[in-house]
Write a protein that holds these residues in place. Structure first.
Motif, PDB file in Angstrom:
ATOM      1  N   LEU A  63       0.820  -1.212   0.000  1.00 14.08           N
ATOM      2  CA  LEU A  63       0.000   0.000   0.000  1.00 14.08           C
ATOM      3  C   LEU A  63       0.855   1.265   0.000  1.00 14.08           C
ATOM      4  O   LEU A  63       0.444   2.290  -0.545  1.00 14.08           O
ATOM      5  N   ILE A  64       2.046   1.189   0.601  1.00 13.49           N
ATOM      6  CA  ILE A  64       2.955   2.340   0.528  1.00 13.49           C
ATOM      7  C   ILE A  64       3.350   2.607  -0.916  1.00 13.49           C
ATOM      8  O   ILE A  64       3.372   3.755  -1.379  1.00 13.49           O
ATOM      9  N   ILE A  65       3.638   1.546  -1.667  1.00 15.86           N
ATOM     10  CA  ILE A  65       3.979   1.695  -3.085  1.00 15.86           C
ATOM     11  C   ILE A  65       2.812   2.299  -3.855  1.00 15.86           C
ATOM     12  O   ILE A  65       2.972   3.202  -4.676  1.00 15.86           O
ATOM     13  N   VAL A  66       1.602   1.804  -3.568  1.00 13.77           N
ATOM     14  CA  VAL A  66       0.398   2.348  -4.216  1.00 13.77           C
ATOM     15  C   VAL A  66       0.219   3.818  -3.850  1.00 13.77           C
ATOM     16  O   VAL A  66      -0.123   4.655  -4.700  1.00 13.77           O
ATOM     17  N   LEU A  67       0.467   4.133  -2.593  1.00 11.24           N
ATOM     18  CA  LEU A  67       0.325   5.514  -2.121  1.00 11.24           C
ATOM     19  C   LEU A  67       1.302   6.442  -2.840  1.00 11.24           C
ATOM     20  O   LEU A  67       0.941   7.551  -3.245  1.00 11.24           O
ATOM     21  N   LEU A  68       2.537   5.985  -3.005  1.00 11.28           N
ATOM     22  CA  LEU A  68       3.523   6.796  -3.707  1.00 11.28           C
ATOM     23  C   LEU A  68       3.146   6.966  -5.185  1.00 11.28           C
ATOM     24  O   LEU A  68       3.335   8.040  -5.766  1.00 11.28           O
ATOM     25  N   VAL A 103      -0.267   9.892 -10.038  1.00  7.86           N
ATOM     26  CA  VAL A 103      -1.568   9.831 -10.711  1.00  7.86           C
ATOM     27  C   VAL A 103      -2.376  11.094 -10.464  1.00  7.86           C
ATOM     28  O   VAL A 103      -3.064  11.608 -11.364  1.00  7.86           O
ATOM     29  N   THR A 104      -2.300  11.626  -9.246  1.00 11.44           N
ATOM     30  CA  THR A 104      -3.081  12.829  -8.904  1.00 11.44           C
ATOM     31  C   THR A 104      -2.341  14.123  -9.235  1.00 11.44           C
ATOM     32  O   THR A 104      -2.808  15.206  -8.891  1.00 11.44           O
ATOM     33  N   LYS A 105      -1.174  13.991  -9.883  1.00 12.76           N
ATOM     34  CA  LYS A 105      -0.364  15.155 -10.259  1.00 12.76           C
ATOM     35  C   LYS A 105      -0.057  16.040  -9.051  1.00 12.76           C
ATOM     36  O   LYS A 105      -0.165  17.256  -9.083  1.00 12.76           O
ATOM     37  N   ASN A 106       0.299  15.360  -7.977  1.00 16.26           N
ATOM     38  CA  ASN A 106       0.719  16.009  -6.724  1.00 16.26           C
ATOM     39  C   ASN A 106      -0.395  16.737  -5.973  1.00 16.26           C
ATOM     40  O   ASN A 106      -0.103  17.509  -5.059  1.00 16.26           O
ATOM     41  N   SER A 107      -1.668  16.507  -6.352  1.00 17.25           N
ATOM     42  CA  SER A 107      -2.731  17.026  -5.485  1.00 17.25           C
ATOM     43  C   SER A 107      -2.720  16.240  -4.167  1.00 17.25           C
ATOM     44  O   SER A 107      -3.140  16.731  -3.128  1.00 17.25           O
ATOM     45  N   PHE A 108      -2.254  14.996  -4.251  1.00 13.09           N
ATOM     46  CA  PHE A 108      -1.910  14.227  -3.063  1.00 13.09           C
ATOM     47  C   PHE A 108      -0.386  14.177  -3.052  1.00 13.09           C
ATOM     48  O   PHE A 108       0.235  13.414  -3.779  1.00 13.09           O
ATOM     49  N   SER A 109       0.227  15.045  -2.265  1.00 12.84           N
ATOM     50  CA  SER A 109       1.661  15.295  -2.381  1.00 12.84           C
ATOM     51  C   SER A 109       2.502  14.226  -1.685  1.00 12.84           C
ATOM     52  O   SER A 109       2.013  13.459  -0.855  1.00 12.84           O
ATOM     53  N   PHE A 110       3.776  14.224  -2.035  1.00  6.20           N
ATOM     54  CA  PHE A 110       4.731  13.324  -1.399  1.00  6.20           C
ATOM     55  C   PHE A 110       4.808  13.610   0.096  1.00  6.20           C
ATOM     56  O   PHE A 110       4.918  12.698   0.914  1.00  6.20           O
ATOM     57  N   ASP A 111       4.727  14.877   0.464  1.00  7.80           N
ATOM     58  CA  ASP A 111       4.743  15.277   1.874  1.00  7.80           C
ATOM     59  C   ASP A 111       3.547  14.681   2.614  1.00  7.80           C
ATOM     60  O   ASP A 111       3.696  14.164   3.727  1.00  7.80           O
TER      61      ASP A 111
END
Length: 263
Positions: A87-92, A97-105
């Protein structure tokens, strides 16, 4: 102060009662406390709990929290930690996929917060269901609460040198030492009547580690609050703040004493 005392007596009595009762009521209590703590933590980050980001955070946390005997993962042929890593891989990948609307931070925050809360309460449950789990839990609570009391009174009476002013301006070195001293004294009285470990050396090491890491856990939560500019993690406990404010030491201590082989 009156409100603080009432909340402490009522809440503390209910908490201790459910620890003694054990089994499903205790497990449900831990799940509820963990859920509230996670809610408080993601609110600090200004993530809405019912948003996609919030739901993902809760999924990660529950994956680490819930005991295997309550929810088994065998149907997907993966160990719990293997699924967590997947799930961490999927999260990254989701950050792309969201073009950083869900950011790495935010992804990093979700992972770290879920480990912090999930593992903390998981190992609290783990310790309770050991053969001598009730004695172990009460011993830990005695040390942690004695440390808090000793640090408070020693700090007020003798505190001159700041412990870590950038994180917690009121804490002093004298308070930290006083907290550990009182924890060892009260813990030593405890084991006269309820011996938890067969070795005195192991017992002394345990008391010191729980007291010191408990204070470190308190500083970790203070660092969170200072970073996100909040006074208390929440208001669920009138006069005491949030669940994280009350359980910051315990959920930091539990994984450490597990990793060190004490439980």
């Amino acid at each position: 102060m009156k409100q603080r005392i009432i909340t402490g007596v009522v809440g503390g009595s209910a908490f201790l009662g459910l620890i003694i009762l054990g089994d499903l009521p205790f497990t449900l209590l831990m799940i509820a406390l963990a859920a509230i703590a996670m809610w408080e933590l993601i609110k600090m980050k200004r993530i809405q709990p019912f948003s996609v980001k919030g739901v993902v955070a809760f999924i990660f946390m529950f994956l680490l929290l819930v005991p295997e005997n309550l929810v088994s993962m065998q149907w997907i042929h993966l160990q719990r930690l293997e699924l967590f890593l997947l799930l961490i891989i999927v999260l990254l990948a989701l950050t792309v996929v969201t073009k950083n609307s869900f950011s790495f931070d935010e992804a990093g925050f979700v992972i770290l917060a879920s480990v912090y809360v999930g593992f903390g309460f998981h190992y609290f449950m783990y310790a309770r269901f050991l053969e001598n789990g009730l004695e172990v839990i009460f011993f830990i609570l005695t040390i942690v609460w004695s440390t808090d009391s000793g640090a408070y009174f020693a700090g007020r009476s003798f505190g001159k040198h700041k412990l870590w002013p950038e994180i917690s301006p009121k804490k002093t070195i004298e308070g930290a030492v006083g907290g550990t001293v009182l924890a060892v004294l009260i813990g030593s009285i405890f084991i006269i009547f309820i011996p938890v470990f067969s070795s005195w050396i192991v017992t002394m090491m345990f008391m010191l580690i729980v007291s010191i890491t408990g204070q470190l856990g308190d500083l970790v939560e203070s660092a969170f609050k200072r970073h996100y500019a909040v006074k208390d993690s929440g208001q669920v406990l009138p006069g005491h703040g949030g669940i994280l404010d009350r359980f910051d030491s315990l959920i930091f201590v539990m994984p450490i004493i597990y990793l060190l082989g004490f439980i």
